[in-house]
Write an enzyme that holds these catalytic residues in place. Structure first.
Site, PDB file in Angstrom:
ATOM      1  N   GLY A  10       0.822  -1.202   0.000  1.00 25.26           N
ATOM      2  CA  GLY A  10       0.000   0.000   0.000  1.00 25.26           C
ATOM      3  C   GLY A  10       0.853   1.247   0.000  1.00 25.26           C
ATOM      4  O   GLY A  10       1.668   1.469   0.869  1.00 25.26           O
ATOM      5  N   CYS A  11       0.643   2.111  -1.015  1.00 21.95           N
ATOM      6  CA  CYS A  11       1.392   3.351  -1.052  1.00 21.95           C
ATOM      7  C   CYS A  11       0.715   4.361  -0.149  1.00 21.95           C
ATOM      8  O   CYS A  11      -0.445   4.234   0.185  1.00 21.95           O
ATOM      9  CB  CYS A  11       1.462   3.891  -2.474  1.00 21.95           C
ATOM     10  SG  CYS A  11      -0.149   4.201  -3.191  1.00 21.95           S
ATOM     11  N   GLY A  12       1.429   5.402   0.232  1.00 20.89           N
ATOM     12  CA  GLY A  12       0.857   6.392   1.128  1.00 20.89           C
ATOM     13  C   GLY A  12       0.547   5.802   2.480  1.00 20.89           C
ATOM     14  O   GLY A  12      -0.253   6.334   3.233  1.00 20.89           O
ATOM     15  N   LYS A  13       1.186   4.659   2.800  1.00 23.08           N
ATOM     16  CA  LYS A  13       0.986   3.957   4.066  1.00 23.08           C
ATOM     17  C   LYS A  13      -0.452   3.503   4.247  1.00 23.08           C
ATOM     18  O   LYS A  13      -0.911   3.289   5.351  1.00 23.08           O
ATOM     19  CB  LYS A  13       1.428   4.829   5.252  1.00 23.08           C
ATOM     20  CG  LYS A  13       2.913   5.178   5.195  1.00 23.08           C
ATOM     21  CD  LYS A  13       3.330   5.979   6.396  1.00 23.08           C
ATOM     22  CE  LYS A  13       4.793   6.365   6.296  1.00 23.08           C
ATOM     23  NZ  LYS A  13       5.219   7.209   7.424  1.00 23.08           N
TER      24      LYS A  13
END
Length: 314
Positions: free
Chosen positions: A156-159
């Site tokens: 997952g990007c952006g946490k």
């Protein structure tokens, strides 16, 4: 007369329950707007932070007399906001997200992770935005410990966070017989429409976009620092508003990974398209689940990786 009153009573109770749910949602929206929009008039302002940065331009090039330039200037950074989700009083997860449509994010996450299947399961939803918390009460047989202990944190990007399990694909229903055909120029046009809606990306370069549409127009648009979060916001809105999805398309600006594809499959959407690339596992899962996977939707071209029968050739 007594029989008539007995028949009217369930209808009155149902109406009161609907009104109570609408009042709760309206109150939640007002609280969210009051907190994130405090002392701010413009919608964009509450999603960005203004900072000072040094802009460096130019360099010493071979055979040229160009000098480096240093300039202090104001820049916009997208805000990253921690939201802790509680289900039936139990802390479930903390999501780092863009501070908008938080209730859609919370419900979409619960739907994607299998905690919610029907709107009737929802009892209440309350936001404490001062402390970055959302509390959901719902009828569910799934508990956080039993579910997440066997899952994996994904890319997952952006946490953004997804507790992904490859066995999710076994429980997703086949969409091979679902969906209507759509023309190539319609997909290209809707992708352009989605890009036009993302003013926050043009200002900060820090968010992903997601949209629910058909061949003619976009119905829902959401954006977030994480592509998983943006997808969950679409899922949450569809769940809460009971939007039919079998005849829709899902657009994303981010990579189509296997977990993003499974999120879309669980929404019952048969076609996913992105400006970016899919992964090999996403394409294999798309083939198995009867989904049309379209990547690199840019300019006047695209790549169709699975079930091309939904794409009309003109």
């Amino acid at each position: 007369m007594e029989r008539l009153n007995q028949e009217e009573q369930p209808n009155q109770e149902e109406q009161l329950n609907q009104e109570e749910q609408l009042n709760q949602e309206e109150q939640l929206n007002q609280e969210e707007q009051a907190f994130f929009g405090r002392c701010v008039e413009d919608k964009t302002e509450r999603r960005v932070e203004r900072v000072m940065a040094m802009r460096v331009t130019g360099a010493l090039l071979a055979g040229a007399e160009q000098q480096e330039g240093w300039e202090e200037r104001e820049e916009l950074l997208v805000r990253e906001w921690p939201l802790t989700l509680y289900l039936n009083g139990e802390e479930l997860v903390t999501l780092l997200a863009s501070p908008e449509h938080m209730e859609d994010l919370a419900i979409g996450f619960l739907v994607a992770e299998g905690f919610l299947q029907r709107v009737e399961q929802m009892k209440s939803l309350r936001g404490d935005y001062e402390n970055g918390q959302i509390f959901v009460e719902a009828e569910t047989a799934v508990t956080a410990g039993k579910t997440f202990m066997k899952r994996y944190i994904t890319t997952g990007c952006g946490k953004g966070m997804t507790f992904y399990d490859v066995t999710d694909a076994r429980h997703a229903r086949s969409l091979e017989a679902v969906g209507t055909a759509v023309a190539v120029d319609q997909i290209l046009a809707r992708m352009d429409d989605m890009q036009a809606l993302s003013g926050l990306y043009r200002e900060t370069g820090g968010v992903h976009s997601a949209a629910l549409c058909d061949g003619e127009r976009i119905f829902l648009y959401r954006e977030d620092i994480g592509r998983h979060n943006a997808a969950d916001k679409i899922a949450g809105a569809c769940f809460r508003e009971m939007i039919a999805t079998a005849d829709k398309l899902f657009l994303t600006s981010g990579r189509i990974s296997s977990e993003i594809l499974l999120k879309v499959a669980k929404m019952g959407i048969p076609l996913i398209a992105s400006r970016s690339a899919p992964t090999d596992l996403a394409v294999r899962l798309g083939e198995q689940l009867g989904m049309t996977v379209v990547g690199f939707v840019r300019g006047k071209r695209m790549n169709v990786y699975s079930h091309p029968w939904r794409i009309i050739r003109r």
